[in-house]
Design a protein around this motif. Structure first.
Motif, short mmCIF file in Angstrom:
data_model
loop_
_atom_site.label_atom_id
_atom_site.label_comp_id
_atom_site.label_asym_id
_atom_site.label_seq_id
_atom_site.Cartn_x
_atom_site.Cartn_y
_atom_site.Cartn_z
N ILE A 63 -55.34 6.06 8.55
CA ILE A 63 -55.69 4.71 9.00
C ILE A 63 -54.49 3.77 8.87
CG2 ILE A 63 -57.11 2.69 8.43
CD1 ILE A 63 -59.36 4.65 7.70
N ILE A 105 -62.69 7.47 12.84
CA ILE A 105 -63.60 6.35 12.58
C ILE A 105 -64.97 6.85 12.13
CG2 ILE A 105 -64.84 4.43 13.67
CD1 ILE A 105 -62.35 4.08 15.48
N LEU A 126 -55.65 3.44 16.52
CA LEU A 126 -57.01 3.12 16.11
C LEU A 126 -57.47 1.73 16.53
CD1 LEU A 126 -57.07 4.68 12.53
CD2 LEU A 126 -58.52 5.33 14.45
N GLY A 162 -53.56 5.87 13.11
CA GLY A 162 -54.10 7.06 13.76
C GLY A 162 -53.13 7.64 14.77
N ASN A 171 -59.02 9.75 17.34
CA ASN A 171 -59.16 8.46 16.65
C ASN A 171 -60.62 8.09 16.45
OD1 ASN A 171 -56.44 7.98 16.26
ND2 ASN A 171 -56.18 6.83 18.16
#
Length: 279
Positions: free
Chosen positions: A193, A80, A268, A197, A76
């Motif tokens: 997203i 990002i 996430l 995640g 995750n």
């Protein structure tokens, strides 16, 4: 379309360096690599970072302390940190064929994720694969690999199919379940997203497949590239296997399938920041 290749690793710098060598040899150069390190010690990190610093492709790293198997959490963080609009997930023990990225790029479609596979090698054969073999693409040539030692029976089908030009046919016809496999699968970043995640509750065993089931619940359908986008899986030990965790993961996967839910509350939005560096 820029691709972010997210490579998971843990205390396996020797294997990871071989995988990175495979990405250096890619015919498609429009990509970045993010090493998602689930707590490797300093010695391993220094080894692969030194090698990566000499590559011509951009490599960055996300790392967190070793607190047990937390692969989904570091994945995750890699999502990002990624800059690409398309994400290719693989493992640090998987060596890609030179056209691996080309195949993922050419097969990418809106509303789909790509489901690949990997050819497992025996430990003695894995040990014989070095930089020169990787640069020459020898792990994907059946006759050359037969000279290195005994191969699993599935190797001849997975590798031979593309070598004789029937890989696209088998991708469409062979009735193998199309799941999201952490060693060779890809999807659009916006879709990853949208479903939150990876589920960070999950340990080793099916944690990548659960991500794929939520993608399908979200309406993202799988597309098989098992015989076209090829990588070889180097054999190694798996001390992190835990029967109880594996059973817990199975229960989470069953709930995901039956409930049809798309977003995990443990993904996430729940992921704590970690250390990020660039080569």
């Amino acid at each position: 379309m820029k691709i972010s290749v997210i490579i998971s690793t843990y205390n396996s710098s020797e294997l990871l360096i071989k995988a990175l060598c495979g990405y250096e040899a890619q015919t498609d150069k429009d990509f970045e690599i993010i090493v998602a390190d689930d707590g490797s010690d300093v010695a391993h990190r220094e080894r692969y970072e030194k090698y990566a610093s000499e590559l011509k492709i951009p490599v960055s790293y996300v790392w967190h302390p070793d607190e047990g198997f937390r692969k989904n959490r570091i994945l995750n963080q890699a999502i990002i940190a990624s800059q690409g609009e398309y994400l290719l997930f693989t493992d640090g023990d998987c060596i890609p064929e030179p056209d691996f990225l080309v195949c993922h790029r050419n097969n990418a479609e809106k509303g789909r994720f790509l489901s690949g596979g990997a050819c497992r090698l025996r430990a003695d054969v894995s040990a014989k694969i070095g930089f020169s073999e990787i640069n020459l693409g020898l792990p994907f040539k059946v006759l050359k690999m037969m000279q290195m030692g005994r191969l699993h029976s599935t190797f001849f089908i997975k590798m031979g199919a593309k070598n004789i030009g029937i890989n696209a046919i088998l991708d469409k016809l062979v009735p193998v379940k199309m799941t999201f496999n952490g060693g060779n699968s890809s999807c659009w970043k916006k879709d990853a997203i949208a479903i939150g995640g990876f589920d960070e509750r999950m340990g080793y065993g099916g944690e990548d497949c659960e991500f794929g089931f939520r993608l399908k619940n979200y309406g993202i359908q799988p597309k098989r590239i098992r015989y076209s986008a090829r990588c070889v899986h180097l054999e190694h030990s798996r001390e992190y296997y835990n029967k109880d965790i594996h059973q817990s993961n199975s229960q989470i996967i069953k709930r995901t399938i039956h409930s049809k839910h798309t977003v995990t509350k443990y993904g996430l939005n729940n992921s704590a920041p970690t250390q990020t560096t660039e080569a």
